[in-house]
Enzyme design. Sequence first.
Site, PDB file in Angstrom:
ATOM      1  CE  LYS A  22      -3.774  -2.157   2.274  1.00 12.12           C
ATOM      2  NZ  LYS A  22      -4.994  -2.202   3.356  1.00 12.12           N
ATOM      3  CE1 TYR A  62      -9.538  -2.825   0.161  1.00 14.66           C
ATOM      4  CE2 TYR A  62      -8.482  -0.936  -1.144  1.00 14.66           C
ATOM      5  CZ  TYR A  62      -8.168  -2.272  -0.267  1.00 14.66           C
ATOM      6  OH  TYR A  62      -7.100  -2.488   0.288  1.00 14.66           O
ATOM      7  CG  ASN A 125      -3.756  -2.622   6.589  1.00 20.91           C
ATOM      8  OD1 ASN A 125      -3.562  -2.170   5.644  1.00 20.91           O
ATOM      9  ND2 ASN A 125      -4.749  -3.308   6.988  1.00 20.91           N
ATOM     10  CG  HIS A 128      -5.571  -6.223  -0.298  1.00 19.88           C
ATOM     11  ND1 HIS A 128      -6.842  -6.181   0.572  1.00 19.88           N
ATOM     12  CD2 HIS A 128      -5.710  -7.051  -1.244  1.00 19.88           C
ATOM     13  CE1 HIS A 128      -7.700  -7.039  -0.158  1.00 19.88           C
ATOM     14  NE2 HIS A 128      -6.939  -7.491  -1.350  1.00 19.88           N
ATOM     15  CD  GLU A 139      -8.871  -9.550  -3.613  1.00 17.98           C
ATOM     16  OE1 GLU A 139      -9.552  -8.962  -2.851  1.00 17.98           O
ATOM     17  OE2 GLU A 139      -7.813  -9.547  -3.341  1.00 17.98           O
TER      18      GLU A 139
HETATM   19  P1  CMP Z   1      -7.214  -4.433   3.490  1.00 18.63           P
HETATM   20  O1  CMP Z   1      -6.915  -6.223   3.624  1.00 18.63           O
HETATM   21  O2  CMP Z   1      -6.971  -3.934   2.286  1.00 18.63           O
HETATM   22  O3  CMP Z   1      -8.836  -4.532   3.362  1.00 18.63           O
HETATM   23  C1  CMP Z   1     -10.005  -3.573   3.516  1.00 18.63           C
HETATM   24  C2  CMP Z   1      -9.026  -2.268   4.159  1.00 18.63           C
HETATM   25  O4  CMP Z   1     -10.010  -1.491   4.968  1.00 18.63           O
HETATM   26  C3  CMP Z   1      -8.285  -2.799   5.348  1.00 18.63           C
HETATM   27  O5  CMP Z   1      -7.230  -3.642   4.596  1.00 18.63           O
HETATM   28  C4  CMP Z   1      -7.783  -1.581   5.898  1.00 18.63           C
HETATM   29  O6  CMP Z   1      -6.872  -0.751   5.266  1.00 18.63           O
HETATM   30  C5  CMP Z   1      -9.198  -0.867   5.862  1.00 18.63           C
HETATM   31  N1  CMP Z   1      -9.995  -0.966   7.217  1.00 18.63           N
HETATM   32  C6  CMP Z   1     -10.424  -2.079   7.623  1.00 18.63           C
HETATM   33  N2  CMP Z   1     -10.940  -1.782   8.791  1.00 18.63           N
HETATM   34  C7  CMP Z   1     -11.141  -0.655   9.000  1.00 18.63           C
HETATM   35  C8  CMP Z   1     -11.430   0.557  10.080  1.00 18.63           C
HETATM   36  N3  CMP Z   1     -12.123  -0.081  10.970  1.00 18.63           N
HETATM   37  N4  CMP Z   1     -11.181   1.682   9.892  1.00 18.63           N
HETATM   38  C9  CMP Z   1     -10.468   2.019   8.681  1.00 18.63           C
HETATM   39  N5  CMP Z   1      -9.834   1.381   7.880  1.00 18.63           N
HETATM   40  C10 CMP Z   1     -10.197   0.209   7.894  1.00 18.63           C
END
Ligand code: CMP
Length: 156
Positions: A22, A62, A125, A128, A139
Site C-alpha cells: 500500500k 473495495y 496497514n 492487502h 482480484e
Molecule cells: P485490506 O486488507 O486492504 O481490506 C480492507 C481495508 O480497509 C483494510 O485492509 C484496511 O486498510 C481498511 N480498514 C479495515 N477496517 C478499517 C477500520 N475499522 N477503519 C479504517 N480502515 C479500515
Amino acid sequence: MIKFFLFAASALFAEQTFSIIKPDAVESNKIGDIESYLETSGLNIVAAKLIHLTPEQAQEFYAVHKDRPFYKDLVAYMTSGPVLVQVLEGEDAVALNRKVMGSTNPKEASAGTIRADFGTDIQRNAVHGSDSLENAKKEISFFFKPEEIHPCTKSK
Ligand code: CMP
C-alpha cells in the site's frame, strides 16, 4: 525422475493469491523489506507492477466495503500514492500470505508479521491480501492479464 515428481506435485498444489503493497509502505521505501518477508515464507512473486490507482479503480476494488464508515477514507488513502500490485504463488498461498501479513490492525498483529513491523494503523496497514481463493481469482483478474503472470517453474 524424483525431481520431476516433486515439480509435478508442487505445480499441482500451487495456489495463487493477490497482494498489494500500500501507499504508506511504498512511500517509506519498504517494498524490498516486505518482499523479503513474503519470499522467505516460501511465496514466489509471479507478477508485479507499480501503479497509481484511480479513484474509480479503488472504489470498485473495495466495493464490498462501500457501506462501511471508513470507505471514503480508504479510497482516498489507496489513491494517495503508488502501490505495488502483485500475484504470489505457492502451496496454500492465500492462507500463507495472510499469516505472513498478520491481523488487519497492526496493533493486534503478531510480532514478526508484515503489518506489525511496517503498518501504522488499521487503515495504513502496509499490505492487502486476498481473503479466499475465490476472491484471489477475482482480484488477480482485476489487475492482471493472464500473459502478465509467470507461474513458478522452480523445482523445490
Ligand atoms: P485490506 O486488507 O486492504 O481490506 C480492507 C481495508 O480497509 C483494510 O485492509 C484496511 O486498510 C481498511 N480498514 C479495515 N477496517 C478499517 C477500520 N475499522 N477503519 C479504517 N480502515 C479500515
